[in-house]
Design a protein around this motif. Sequence first.
Motif, short mmCIF file in Angstrom:
data_model
loop_
_atom_site.label_atom_id
_atom_site.label_comp_id
_atom_site.label_asym_id
_atom_site.label_seq_id
_atom_site.Cartn_x
_atom_site.Cartn_y
_atom_site.Cartn_z
N GLU A 99 0.38 -1.10 -0.37
CA GLU A 99 -0.25 0.25 0.10
C GLU A 99 0.82 1.44 -0.33
O GLU A 99 0.65 2.30 -0.60
N ASP A 100 1.82 1.40 0.89
CA ASP A 100 3.12 2.50 1.10
C ASP A 100 3.36 2.52 -0.75
O ASP A 100 3.54 4.19 -0.77
N ARG A 103 0.33 4.13 -2.75
CA ARG A 103 0.46 5.78 -2.08
C ARG A 103 2.16 6.56 -2.05
O ARG A 103 1.48 7.68 -2.14
N ASN A 104 2.69 6.07 -1.53
CA ASN A 104 4.02 6.95 -2.24
C ASN A 104 4.68 7.32 -3.31
O ASN A 104 5.08 8.43 -3.52
N LYS A 107 1.99 10.03 -4.42
CA LYS A 107 2.86 11.80 -3.66
C LYS A 107 4.12 11.69 -4.45
O LYS A 107 3.34 12.96 -4.49
N THR A 141 -5.66 1.18 -2.82
CA THR A 141 -4.78 2.34 -2.26
C THR A 141 -5.25 2.88 -3.14
O THR A 141 -5.37 4.79 -3.13
N GLU A 145 -6.39 7.54 -3.10
CA GLU A 145 -5.56 8.20 -2.89
C GLU A 145 -6.61 9.18 -4.02
O GLU A 145 -5.65 10.51 -3.90
#
Length: 175
Positions: A99-100, A103-104, A107, A141, A145
């Motif tokens: 997930e990170d 998401r990252n 971003k 995810t 977002e």
Amino acid sequence: MKKTIQNIKIEVSRGDITNQPDLEAVVNAANAELASGGGVAGAIHRAAGPELYEECKPLAPIAPGEAVITGAYNLPNRFVIHCLGPVYGRDKPEDKLLEDCYRNALKRAEGKKVKSIAFPAISTGAFGYPIKEATMISFNTILAEIPKLKHLQKLKFVLFSEADLEIYEAMLAEV
Ligand code: AR6
């Protein structure tokens, strides 16, 4: 297959992540050293040329779940976003780390006002993440977002095999 969700065009397609000339950024399923290797990372570094690794070197190593952004050099894109996915069965908790990654990556894209991005199926090759679980995590995810993204207009999942494409198409049909 294509679908528009909250004004963002989501597409799933079979292809090669290094041949996505219509998209501003491509995501690399990287290794911690941000070096070349097998799979997506090998293909991206070969196509981008040696300058990519020169830019990557001072940014490495990265930890599972992290993402960094660089130029794309000889690739037909503006940016490469390098994500280190979890090694299934080793890096825990693997679902949270995957997930990170997504998401990252988003971003980093948002930080550069990226309008279009292509993702491979991170961690599902050499890192052994089961494709169905990984697909569910990537969709969940990204859908969570999307409301936070001001610049993104198009997101494409680029799958290497017909079997992976079918799993992604089934998931996109459901959302
Ligand atoms: N375009 C799109 N998808 C691809 C391509 C391509 N050119 N090549 C492979 N795939 P992997 P990981 C698919 O192994 O599991 C590397 O050696 C592939 O079929 O690239 O995150 C790095 O150096 C699979 O479905 O990434 C790391 O050490 C998916 O992309 C490690 O592998 C991801 O496979 C990263 O492993």
